[in-house]
Structure formats: C-alpha cells, structure tokens
Motif scaffolding. Structure first.
Motif, PDB file in Angstrom:
ATOM      1  N   MET A 160       0.844  -1.192   0.000  1.00 58.30           N
ATOM      2  CA  MET A 160       0.000   0.000   0.000  1.00 58.30           C
ATOM      3  C   MET A 160       0.880   1.244   0.000  1.00 58.30           C
ATOM      4  SD  MET A 160      -2.983   1.129   2.713  1.00 58.30           S
ATOM      5  CE  MET A 160      -4.206  -0.006   2.085  1.00 58.30           C
ATOM      6  N   ALA A 161       0.529   2.202  -0.824  1.00 55.99           N
ATOM      7  CA  ALA A 161       1.347   3.401  -0.951  1.00 55.99           C
ATOM      8  C   ALA A 161       1.180   4.347   0.244  1.00 55.99           C
ATOM      9  CB  ALA A 161       0.995   4.133  -2.236  1.00 55.99           C
ATOM     10  N   LYS A 162      -0.007   4.390   0.816  1.00 56.12           N
ATOM     11  CA  LYS A 162      -0.258   5.335   1.913  1.00 56.12           C
ATOM     12  C   LYS A 162      -1.140   4.649   2.958  1.00 56.12           C
ATOM     13  CE  LYS A 162      -0.180   9.778   3.411  1.00 56.12           C
ATOM     14  NZ  LYS A 162       0.975  10.668   3.527  1.00 56.12           N
ATOM     15  N   PRO A 163      -0.548   3.903   3.878  1.00 54.35           N
ATOM     16  CA  PRO A 163      -1.348   3.179   4.867  1.00 54.35           C
ATOM     17  C   PRO A 163      -1.889   4.052   5.993  1.00 54.35           C
ATOM     18  CG  PRO A 163       0.966   2.724   5.204  1.00 54.35           C
ATOM     19  CD  PRO A 163       0.870   3.548   3.961  1.00 54.35           C
ATOM     20  N   ARG A 164      -1.307   5.239   6.175  1.00 48.77           N
ATOM     21  CA  ARG A 164      -1.720   6.051   7.313  1.00 48.77           C
ATOM     22  C   ARG A 164      -1.577   7.530   6.985  1.00 48.77           C
ATOM     23  NH1 ARG A 164       0.496   5.266  13.540  1.00 48.77           N
ATOM     24  NH2 ARG A 164      -0.844   6.848  14.514  1.00 48.77           N
ATOM     25  N   GLU A 165      -2.597   8.294   7.308  1.00 49.01           N
ATOM     26  CA  GLU A 165      -2.534   9.732   7.052  1.00 49.01           C
ATOM     27  C   GLU A 165      -1.592  10.412   8.037  1.00 49.01           C
ATOM     28  OE1 GLU A 165      -5.928  12.241   8.615  1.00 49.01           O
ATOM     29  OE2 GLU A 165      -6.928  10.286   8.530  1.00 49.01           O
ATOM     30  N   GLY A 166      -1.059  11.555   7.619  1.00 49.07           N
ATOM     31  CA  GLY A 166      -0.189  12.328   8.489  1.00 49.07           C
ATOM     32  C   GLY A 166       1.264  11.896   8.462  1.00 49.07           C
ATOM     33  N   LEU A 167       1.568  10.827   7.721  1.00 45.95           N
ATOM     34  CA  LEU A 167       2.935  10.337   7.612  1.00 45.95           C
ATOM     35  C   LEU A 167       3.287  10.144   6.141  1.00 45.95           C
ATOM     36  CD1 LEU A 167       2.947   7.576  10.394  1.00 45.95           C
ATOM     37  CD2 LEU A 167       4.016   9.835  10.528  1.00 45.95           C
ATOM     38  N   PRO A 168       4.581  10.194   5.793  1.00 42.55           N
ATOM     39  CA  PRO A 168       4.959   9.909   4.407  1.00 42.55           C
ATOM     40  C   PRO A 168       4.533   8.504   4.012  1.00 42.55           C
ATOM     41  CG  PRO A 168       6.778  10.927   5.600  1.00 42.55           C
ATOM     42  CD  PRO A 168       5.731  10.601   6.617  1.00 42.55           C
ATOM     43  N   GLY A 169       4.293   8.308   2.726  1.00 44.05           N
ATOM     44  CA  GLY A 169       3.852   7.006   2.244  1.00 44.05           C
ATOM     45  C   GLY A 169       5.000   6.061   1.963  1.00 44.05           C
TER      46      GLY A 169
ATOM     47  N   SER B  61       7.198   4.184  -0.787  1.00 41.38           N
ATOM     48  CA  SER B  61       7.573   4.392  -2.179  1.00 41.38           C
ATOM     49  C   SER B  61       8.089   3.104  -2.809  1.00 41.38           C
ATOM     50  CB  SER B  61       8.643   5.481  -2.272  1.00 41.38           C
ATOM     51  OG  SER B  61       9.828   5.048  -1.626  1.00 41.38           O
ATOM     52  N   GLY B  62       8.262   3.171  -4.119  1.00 41.24           N
ATOM     53  CA  GLY B  62       8.866   2.084  -4.877  1.00 41.24           C
ATOM     54  C   GLY B  62       9.822   2.670  -5.897  1.00 41.24           C
ATOM     55  N   HIS B  63      10.749   3.492  -5.435  1.00 43.86           N
ATOM     56  CA  HIS B  63      11.671   4.186  -6.334  1.00 43.86           C
ATOM     57  C   HIS B  63      12.427   3.196  -7.214  1.00 43.86           C
ATOM     58  CE1 HIS B  63      11.988   7.696  -3.195  1.00 43.86           C
ATOM     59  NE2 HIS B  63      10.765   7.482  -3.628  1.00 43.86           N
ATOM     60  N   MET B  64      12.684   3.596  -8.446  1.00 39.82           N
ATOM     61  CA  MET B  64      13.408   2.749  -9.403  1.00 39.82           C
ATOM     62  C   MET B  64      14.686   3.455  -9.841  1.00 39.82           C
ATOM     63  SD  MET B  64      13.108  -0.211 -11.122  1.00 39.82           S
ATOM     64  CE  MET B  64      11.353  -0.606 -11.274  1.00 39.82           C
TER      65      MET B  64
ATOM     66  N   ILE C 244       0.564   3.499 -14.415  1.00 35.81           N
ATOM     67  CA  ILE C 244       1.507   2.401 -14.236  1.00 35.81           C
ATOM     68  C   ILE C 244       2.358   2.629 -12.989  1.00 35.81           C
ATOM     69  CG2 ILE C 244       3.517   1.243 -15.248  1.00 35.81           C
ATOM     70  CD1 ILE C 244       2.275   1.814 -17.993  1.00 35.81           C
ATOM     71  N   LEU C 245       2.767   3.861 -12.767  1.00 39.04           N
ATOM     72  CA  LEU C 245       3.597   4.196 -11.614  1.00 39.04           C
ATOM     73  C   LEU C 245       2.783   4.306 -10.337  1.00 39.04           C
ATOM     74  CD1 LEU C 245       5.869   6.980 -13.175  1.00 39.04           C
ATOM     75  CD2 LEU C 245       6.060   4.493 -13.373  1.00 39.04           C
TER      76      LEU C 245
ATOM     77  N   VAL D 293       8.656   8.553  -8.508  1.00 35.61           N
ATOM     78  CA  VAL D 293       7.191   8.598  -8.522  1.00 35.61           C
ATOM     79  C   VAL D 293       6.537   7.273  -8.123  1.00 35.61           C
ATOM     80  CG1 VAL D 293       5.147   9.085  -9.923  1.00 35.61           C
ATOM     81  CG2 VAL D 293       7.242  10.412 -10.276  1.00 35.61           C
ATOM     82  N   PRO D 294       7.049   6.117  -8.557  1.00 40.45           N
ATOM     83  CA  PRO D 294       6.338   4.872  -8.233  1.00 40.45           C
ATOM     84  C   PRO D 294       6.183   4.645  -6.734  1.00 40.45           C
ATOM     85  CG  PRO D 294       8.039   4.486  -9.888  1.00 40.45           C
ATOM     86  CD  PRO D 294       8.250   5.879  -9.371  1.00 40.45           C
ATOM     87  N   GLY D 295       5.048   4.069  -6.382  1.00 40.27           N
ATOM     88  CA  GLY D 295       4.787   3.727  -4.995  1.00 40.27           C
ATOM     89  C   GLY D 295       4.972   2.240  -4.751  1.00 40.27           C
ATOM     90  N   ALA D 296       4.824   1.836  -3.498  1.00 36.89           N
ATOM     91  CA  ALA D 296       5.000   0.436  -3.126  1.00 36.89           C
ATOM     92  C   ALA D 296       3.945  -0.467  -3.745  1.00 36.89           C
ATOM     93  CB  ALA D 296       4.974   0.303  -1.600  1.00 36.89           C
ATOM     94  N   ASP D 297       2.865   0.116  -4.261  1.00 37.36           N
ATOM     95  CA  ASP D 297       1.780  -0.672  -4.847  1.00 37.36           C
ATOM     96  C   ASP D 297       1.943  -0.873  -6.355  1.00 37.36           C
ATOM     97  OD1 ASP D 297       1.425   1.994  -5.368  1.00 37.36           O
ATOM     98  OD2 ASP D 297      -0.669   2.076  -4.763  1.00 37.36           O
ATOM     99  N   ALA D 298       3.031  -0.363  -6.934  1.00 35.06           N
ATOM    100  CA  ALA D 298       3.242  -0.479  -8.380  1.00 35.06           C
ATOM    101  C   ALA D 298       3.878  -1.821  -8.727  1.00 35.06           C
ATOM    102  CB  ALA D 298       4.127   0.656  -8.876  1.00 35.06           C
ATOM    103  N   ASN D 299       3.619  -2.288  -9.950  1.00 35.58           N
ATOM    104  CA  ASN D 299       4.254  -3.498 -10.473  1.00 35.58           C
ATOM    105  C   ASN D 299       5.634  -3.113 -11.001  1.00 35.58           C
ATOM    106  OD1 ASN D 299       5.158  -5.500 -12.355  1.00 35.58           O
ATOM    107  ND2 ASN D 299       3.079  -6.276 -12.545  1.00 35.58           N
ATOM    108  N   PRO D 300       6.722  -3.589 -10.394  1.00 31.46           N
ATOM    109  CA  PRO D 300       8.056  -3.133 -10.795  1.00 31.46           C
ATOM    110  C   PRO D 300       8.418  -3.494 -12.227  1.00 31.46           C
ATOM    111  CG  PRO D 300       8.217  -4.991  -9.271  1.00 31.46           C
ATOM    112  CD  PRO D 300       6.783  -4.556  -9.276  1.00 31.46           C
ATOM    113  N   PHE D 301       7.857  -4.579 -12.751  1.00 31.51           N
ATOM    114  CA  PHE D 301       8.159  -4.969 -14.125  1.00 31.51           C
ATOM    115  C   PHE D 301       7.543  -3.970 -15.112  1.00 31.51           C
ATOM    116  CE2 PHE D 301       8.089  -8.878 -11.569  1.00 31.51           C
ATOM    117  CZ  PHE D 301       9.381  -9.329 -11.797  1.00 31.51           C
ATOM    118  N   LEU D 302       6.304  -3.568 -14.832  1.00 35.27           N
ATOM    119  CA  LEU D 302       5.665  -2.572 -15.688  1.00 35.27           C
ATOM    120  C   LEU D 302       6.336  -1.211 -15.536  1.00 35.27           C
ATOM    121  CD1 LEU D 302       1.858  -3.419 -15.297  1.00 35.27           C
ATOM    122  CD2 LEU D 302       3.412  -4.034 -17.158  1.00 35.27           C
TER     123      LEU D 302
END
Length: 214
Positions: free
Chosen positions: A1-10, A12-15, A66-67, A117-126
């Motif tokens: 999940m990219a943002k599990p909790r409000e008030g905190l940074p989400g 990421s899935g940086h590439m 995609i991201l 830009v990509p978050g933890a919920d993105a497909n890294p292959f795509l």
C-alpha cells in the motif's frame, strides 16, 4: 500500500536506472566534464543520458497509472510529504520526480536516474518497462530537456518548479493515459493501453460505488 496512514509519508517504490555496454561501461557518464552544458546539473551526464532524461520528463504524465496504479496511490502523492508531485528533476534532489545522480556527488560508474514517482503498490516490471520505453523514445527522437532542474534547496511545486502538476487522482491519470495522443500508446501500443486502462477504470468504478466514513 502506498499510503497506509494519514499524516505520515507514504511507502515508495523508487526505481534506479542506468545503462551499461557489453564491457560494463556506464553509458550515462559523460567521461569528462562538459564546461558549457544546458544546465550545470548536466555537466557529467552523457548525450545518451540527456536524451533519456528528456524522454522521461516528456512522457511521465502519460504513464502515471503504471507508476501509481491504485486509488490509494494518490494519497501518497501530495505536497509536504517528500513525494514528487510535478514533472521535475535535479542533481541529488530528493523530492523531485527524477533524482539525477552523477559526479561529483557519485562515482562515474554509479551515474544513474532515480525515478521517485512509483509507490509500493506499483508493479516493478511494468514500471521498468515504462521507464525504458520513455527513455528509448527520448533517444530515438533526440529529445531535449524542456524543464529546468530544481536546485537542492528548491521546493517541489514552488516558484522555481516549472514542471506541470502530475495527476491528483487515478481517474485523472487514467484519462490522461488513454488519450489518443498519449505517449503511453506510442511506447506500449493501443492494445496494452486499452486493456490496462480498462482495469484501472474498473477500480475507479468500484471506488465510486464504495461507501466510506466520508
């Protein structure tokens, strides 16, 4: 999940991306300093790297689904939480959409782009396919960098940020990707865009029908 909790940074899935030749030479490193670059941040980035970066910057808004593929993705991509929200880049800029990493702040062999830009919920292959597709398009068309870099002290979305605002919702992002003139259609083809965009439309409809505390 990219943002599990409000008030905190989400989450990421940086590439990180670099290209080497058969001998292992980093093709993004210039070899020697360019004394008269378009921007000083580009002094050690090769022409291949510059066209690649230009391709990323031009096509970034068109590949957002995609991201950032879920409704929740866009809860992460908001101002003031170290998240990239514009088409932006800069040497060692850790809030821009694309962080350029070159000498003198890194070794030549470590020259690369960090796409943030990509978050933890993105497909890294795509995600990787999209990045390579945009970069290759930049090389083929010999695109030039149209957006000036952010200095390390500059705020994303601030006065010095000349990049456009990225989509604020999955609905907005998907509509942009599915345009007839979308760069995503150019690099992936209509069949993929229609299919993948259709899956995102389905998620949007489910969200529209959901009843929440709000």
């Amino acid at each position: 999940m990219a943002k599990p909790r409000e008030g905190l940074p989400g989450n990421s899935g940086h590439m990180h991306v670099s290209i080497v030749d058969k001998s292992g030479k980093n093709l993004f490193f210039r070899g020697s300093k360019d004394e008269t670059p378009q921007y000083q941040d580009l002094a050690y980035l090769s022409d291949i790297g510059r066209h690649f970066l230009a391709g990323l910057l031009e096509g970034l808004p068109d590949i957002m689904p995609i991201l950032a593929p879920t409704v929740n993705s866009y809860k992460r991509l908001v101002e003031n939480y170290w998240a990239p929200v514009t088409v932006s880049w800069g040497l060692e800029h850790r809030a821009a959409s694309i962080r350029l990493i070159t000498p003198p702040t890194s070794s030549p062999k470590a020259t690369r782009f960090e796409i943030r830009v990509p978050g933890a919920d993105a497909n890294p292959f795509l995600v990787l396919a999209a990045i390579l597709g945009l970069g290759w398009r930049g090389l083929e068309k010999k695109l030039n960098i149209a957006v000036p870099p952010l200095n390390r002290g500059d705020d994303v979305g601030g006065e010095s940020d000349k990049g456009i605002r990225l989509a604020k919702s999955l609905k907005e992002a998907n509509a942009w990707m599915m345009r007839k003139e979308s760069v995503a259609r150019e690099i992936f083809g209509d069949q993929f865009v229609e299919h993948f965009g259709g899956t995102r439309d389905h998620e949007i409809r489910l969200w529209d029908e959901a009843v929440t505390d709000w």
